[in-house]
Design a protein around this motif. Sequence first.
Motif, short mmCIF file in Angstrom:
data_model
loop_
_atom_site.label_atom_id
_atom_site.label_comp_id
_atom_site.label_asym_id
_atom_site.label_seq_id
_atom_site.Cartn_x
_atom_site.Cartn_y
_atom_site.Cartn_z
N GLN A 43 0.98 -1.46 -0.16
CA GLN A 43 -0.11 0.22 -0.21
C GLN A 43 1.12 1.00 -0.23
O GLN A 43 0.02 2.06 0.08
N ALA A 44 2.24 1.51 0.08
CA ALA A 44 3.27 2.26 -0.06
C ALA A 44 3.17 2.71 -1.16
O ALA A 44 3.43 1.92 -2.12
N GLU A 45 3.72 3.80 -1.30
CA GLU A 45 5.31 4.21 -2.62
C GLU A 45 5.87 3.86 -2.41
O GLU A 45 6.49 3.82 -0.80
N TRP A 46 6.72 3.46 -2.98
CA TRP A 46 8.12 3.00 -2.47
C TRP A 46 8.99 4.08 -4.28
O TRP A 46 8.54 4.54 -4.90
N LEU A 47 10.03 4.72 -3.47
CA LEU A 47 11.52 5.35 -3.98
C LEU A 47 13.06 4.75 -3.56
O LEU A 47 13.18 5.02 -3.01
N LEU A 48 13.62 4.30 -4.60
CA LEU A 48 14.41 4.07 -4.60
C LEU A 48 15.49 5.36 -4.63
O LEU A 48 15.35 5.57 -6.04
#
Length: 225
Positions: A43-48
């Motif tokens: 459900q979270a946004e992810w950023l590498l």
Amino acid sequence: MRVAIAGAGAVGRSIASELLENGHEVLLIDKAPTAISVERVPQAEWLLADACEITSLDEAALQRCNVVIAATGDDKVNLVVSLLAKTEYGVPRVVARVNNPKNEWLFNEAWGVDVAVSTPRLMSALVEEAVSVGDLVRLLRFSHGDANLVELTLPPEAALVGTRVGDVEWPEDTTLVTIIRGTRVLTPNKDDVLEAGDELLFVAAQAREEQLEELLSVQRQDAAG
């Protein structure tokens, strides 16, 4: 509320899951590809990205966040993230994880930290809280105003047992925020009567802690006769 968490390890993911369950928007940031486990917190946004880089934080739109949590396992990274979040993006609330207790003194307003959470200190505090009655236990330190979240379990012999909250002359710069009574969590009002075994949580200036402990945990001689 929108929350950005720097550090997608076990601590960051655990915080994210809790916040998501409470209806908040969460962005997890980590520079290690192995840490990007979208399936664990879908459900979270992810950023590498590297949270210590301005370009990464621009991409994360940090200025839209209400809270930033620096939760990596590296204190240097957590300090840099906190400082950038506060000074460059004006994030209202910055919470930082302290990994090494020796570095705790750095986690203050000068580095943009509003709340510093030291896991070793918190664990030891919770152990103290479990075995001590009548002793003040410091749970969290707030950078602004040199205030702490402290807990004290009211012993049976305390002079204030049976006293209305509104009749107590609390020390200056001290606020009773919660009474935990058995399984109940009470928002205190002036008519609540203090009972033996109550767990009292205060936000208090550090300079008032000794005065507060004396007021709550000691049977005063004049009251005893």
